[in-house]
Design an enzyme around this catalytic site. Structure first.
Site, mmCIF file in Angstrom:
data_model
loop_
_atom_site.group_PDB
_atom_site.id
_atom_site.type_symbol
_atom_site.label_atom_id
_atom_site.label_comp_id
_atom_site.label_asym_id
_atom_site.label_seq_id
_atom_site.Cartn_x
_atom_site.Cartn_y
_atom_site.Cartn_z
ATOM 1 N N VAL A 40 4.500 0.758 -16.243
ATOM 2 C CA VAL A 40 3.635 1.674 -15.497
ATOM 3 C C VAL A 40 4.436 2.912 -15.100
ATOM 4 C CG1 VAL A 40 2.034 1.881 -13.569
ATOM 5 C CG2 VAL A 40 2.462 -0.373 -14.597
ATOM 6 N N TYR A 49 12.560 -12.340 -11.414
ATOM 7 C CA TYR A 49 11.297 -11.602 -11.412
ATOM 8 C C TYR A 49 10.285 -12.289 -12.326
ATOM 9 C CZ TYR A 49 7.950 -7.796 -11.930
ATOM 10 O OH TYR A 49 6.798 -7.050 -11.961
ATOM 11 N N PHE A 59 4.390 2.323 -5.185
ATOM 12 C CA PHE A 59 3.927 3.207 -6.260
ATOM 13 C C PHE A 59 2.505 2.859 -6.699
ATOM 14 C CE2 PHE A 59 4.241 3.645 -11.103
ATOM 15 C CZ PHE A 59 3.628 4.892 -11.102
ATOM 16 N N ALA A 73 0.802 -1.230 0.000
ATOM 17 C CA ALA A 73 0.000 0.000 0.000
ATOM 18 C C ALA A 73 0.829 1.270 0.000
ATOM 19 C CB ALA A 73 -0.945 0.002 1.196
ATOM 20 N N PRO A 116 0.313 -5.686 -16.560
ATOM 21 C CA PRO A 116 0.525 -4.321 -17.058
ATOM 22 C C PRO A 116 1.725 -4.223 -17.987
ATOM 23 C CG PRO A 116 0.544 -4.443 -14.628
ATOM 24 C CD PRO A 116 0.716 -5.829 -15.165
ATOM 25 N N MET A 132 -1.543 -8.113 -9.243
ATOM 26 C CA MET A 132 -0.742 -7.414 -10.240
ATOM 27 C C MET A 132 0.362 -8.351 -10.712
ATOM 28 S SD MET A 132 -2.061 -4.433 -10.718
ATOM 29 C CE MET A 132 -3.673 -5.191 -10.368
#
Length: 326
Positions: free
Chosen positions: A190, A160, A19, A16, A187, A129
């Site tokens: 970003v 990753y 970013f 939280a 995504p 995400m």
């Protein structure tokens, strides 16, 4: 589905103070949700800003520690309607190269603990995400959501990518075995306000902004021809919440329609800051995939808004950067 879908609901957001996570906290609170904001690393200024919001509760939690996660859910779960999982160990290409083992270990433990708690404590829905980087071999055409590990799975030493692939496989198996209502967002790159520059792991846009604003040259790894699609963080949040609202697809790419080379991006950053063009290419540094083109068919069906153009988003981001870093 209207914005009041979130009014009165309780949403737990991990990462939280990160970013992306902090933007979820703000948007959800603004739409009437009660937000349980889980974080690990202290960020005093951002903590103060979020704590001042009427319906936000900050809770420090170590997601890599199963007992800590279970303790938090045991206390909070009766009221949780939705989980938004943003927490992850991440960084630029160099950071990922140098710390692959740490990233894989941290991220796979985090997603495992979280999904187990979503299942065990009866949380209604979750959105994770993920990343478009899990499309390891860049296709000749835009990568559709089905062009993932289910179609082609190969080893990579990028911790990753491995961690995001593991997380998606685990989420898919939880959906199939336990009926967990979990959605995956992949995504593009970003960017936006709130993405501060960290020399050890900074993403491409804040790194370029920091260099250009200081009057230094922008160093580009490789020849600058590698292309990316960028998505403003507020558009990412809106698209992710729309996916939850519609429940239309289990996975969805989220990105802007523009494909921009890193060299073009550097020139755009210099222009929005009003700086003369100072760019240096470094062919010896890691560059990642030469392109990452995403099929946005699902996204276009789900969202009810037009993502903002990159140039417009960069201008806003540059204003934020100058205001918060000087």
């Amino acid at each position: 589905m209207t914005a009041d879908r979130w009014a009165g609901r309780t949403v737990l957001v991990t990462g939280a103070l990160g970013f992306i996570g902090s933007h979820f906290v703000r948007q959800l609170e603004a739409r009437g949700a009660e937000v349980l904001a889980l974080y690990r690393t202290e960020r005093p200024q951002l903590q103060a800003e979020l704590a001042a919001l009427d319906r936000v509760r900050l809770i420090r939690t170590e997601l890599r520690d199963e007992s800590d996660v279970r303790g938090a859910f045991k206390y909070l779960a009766p009221s949780i309607d939705t989980v938004v999982h943003c927490a992850a160990m991440d960084g630029n290409a160099q950071f990922k190269l140098e710390r692959s083992a740490e990233i894989l270990d941290s991220n796979q433990r985090t997603i495992s603990h979280l999904l187990n708690c979503v299942r065990d404590f009866g949380v209604g829905e979750a959105v994770v995400m993920s990343s478009s980087e899990l499309y390891c071999a860049p296709p000749t055409a835009a990568a559709h959501e089905d062009d993932d590990f289910r179609r082609s799975m190969r080893y990579t030493d990028n911790g990753y990518v491995l961690s995001k692939t593991y997380g998606e496989i685990l989420a898919r198996l939880h959906r199939e075995q336990f009926g967990t209502n979990v959605f995956l967002v992949r995504p593009g790159n970003v960017y936006g306000p709130g993405d501060g520059y960290d020399p050890s792991r900074g993403r491409v846009i804040p790194s370029m902004l920091a260099k250009a604003d200081a009057g230094e040259e922008i160093e580009i790894w490789g020849d600058g021809s590698q292309t990316r699609s960028f998505i403003h963080v507020t558009d990412l949040v809106r698209a992710s919440l729309r996916l939850l609202e519609t429940g239309k697809y289990p996975e969805m790419n989220v990105a802007g329609a523009e494909q921009v080379s890193i060299l073009e991006l550097a020139r755009m950053v210099m222009a929005v800051l009003g700086r003369p063009e100072r760019i240096r290419l470094d062919p010896g540094r890691p560059v990642g995939a030469p392109s990452r083109l995403l099929d946005l068919t699902r996204m276009s069906e789900v969202i009810d808004f037009e993502p903002q153009p990159l140039r417009t988003g960069l201008e806003e981001t540059a204003r934020w950067f100058r205001h918060h870093t000087r």
